[in-house]
Scaffold this motif. Structure first.
Motif, PDB file in Angstrom:
ATOM      1  N   ASP A   1       1.425  10.042  -4.580  1.00  0.00           N
ATOM      2  CA  ASP A   1       2.777   9.628  -4.922  1.00  0.00           C
ATOM      3  C   ASP A   1       2.725   8.321  -5.700  1.00  0.00           C
ATOM      4  OD1 ASP A   1       5.816  10.154  -3.981  1.00  0.00           O
ATOM      5  OD2 ASP A   1       5.423   8.001  -4.093  1.00  0.00           O
ATOM      6  N   GLU A   2       3.508   8.235  -6.761  1.00  0.00           N
ATOM      7  CA  GLU A   2       3.502   7.040  -7.611  1.00  0.00           C
ATOM      8  C   GLU A   2       4.005   5.795  -6.888  1.00  0.00           C
ATOM      9  OE1 GLU A   2       5.709   7.953 -11.128  1.00  0.00           O
ATOM     10  OE2 GLU A   2       4.355   9.583 -11.693  1.00  0.00           O
ATOM     11  N   SER A   3       4.955   5.969  -5.975  1.00  0.00           N
ATOM     12  CA  SER A   3       5.549   4.810  -5.311  1.00  0.00           C
ATOM     13  C   SER A   3       4.864   4.446  -3.991  1.00  0.00           C
ATOM     14  CB  SER A   3       7.046   5.043  -5.067  1.00  0.00           C
ATOM     15  OG  SER A   3       7.214   6.163  -4.223  1.00  0.00           O
ATOM     16  N   ASP A   4       4.062   5.348  -3.433  1.00  0.00           N
ATOM     17  CA  ASP A   4       3.389   5.082  -2.164  1.00  0.00           C
ATOM     18  C   ASP A   4       2.042   5.795  -2.158  1.00  0.00           C
ATOM     19  OD1 ASP A   4       2.501   4.815   0.457  1.00  0.00           O
ATOM     20  OD2 ASP A   4       4.456   5.263   1.350  1.00  0.00           O
ATOM     21  N   GLN A   5       0.983   5.031  -2.302  1.00  0.00           N
ATOM     22  CA  GLN A   5      -0.371   5.579  -2.418  1.00  0.00           C
ATOM     23  C   GLN A   5      -0.810   6.385  -1.189  1.00  0.00           C
ATOM     24  OE1 GLN A   5      -2.629   4.986  -5.191  1.00  0.00           O
ATOM     25  NE2 GLN A   5      -0.678   4.465  -6.150  1.00  0.00           N
TER      26      GLN A   5
END
Length: 158
Positions: free
Chosen positions: A97-101
């Motif tokens: 996910d781009e916002s949460d690795q």
């Protein structure tokens, strides 16, 4: 009709009362649908739960395992195992996910979309067999009512 439905209270004392109890009817319908669907899907080498997961991924494009579990009405441990099988077979992919690795998003690949499309004639035939002689307006009301009920008892926001 409303009065008759209000008279149906648990515990039931007659078969007629039981046959008017909505949760009982929904459970029977769901079970019969699933048994038939699973049996038919075996001929295509796919499980019913896998088809539900793939259908959710097709509709929503990308989902986490938790979201898939809720939407496909499948235990999270089963979803994890089936997603792994889909990834291994090349029918799905996982991305960070781009916002949460820490979060992995799952989506169908073109191979997965092709396999899902292969199930469409079978699923559509079963659906039409179940709904053929029912007035489309009545079906629309049924869907609307079931969606309203689901909102009332929904545990998740999906």
């Amino acid at each position: 009709m409303r009065k008759a439905l209000e008279d149906v209270e648990f515990p039931f004392t007659t078969p007629e009362q039981l046959s008017q109890y909505l949760p009982y009817l929904m459970t029977r319908l769901s079970n019969r649908w699933q048994v038939k669907q699973d049996s038919d899907l075996r001929s295509l080498g796919i499980q019913g739960a896998t088809m539900r997961i793939m259908s959710c991924l097709r509709a929503y494009k990308q989902l986490t395992v938790n979201e898939i579990s809720v939407l496909s009405v499948t235990e999270q441990s089963t979803v994890s195992r089936l997603v792994e099988q889909l990834v291994t077979s090349g029918m799905a992919q996982r991305e960070i996910d781009e916002s949460d690795q820490r979060v992995r998003r799952v989506s169908l690949t073109s191979k997965g979309r092709k396999k899902l499309k292969e199930t469409a004639p079978l699923v559509n035939r079963n659906y039409h067999n179940m709904t053929d002689d029912i007035d489309p307006a009545q079906l629309a009301v049924c869907v609307e009512v079931l969606q309203a009920m689901l909102k009332k008892i929904r545990v998740h926001d999906l």
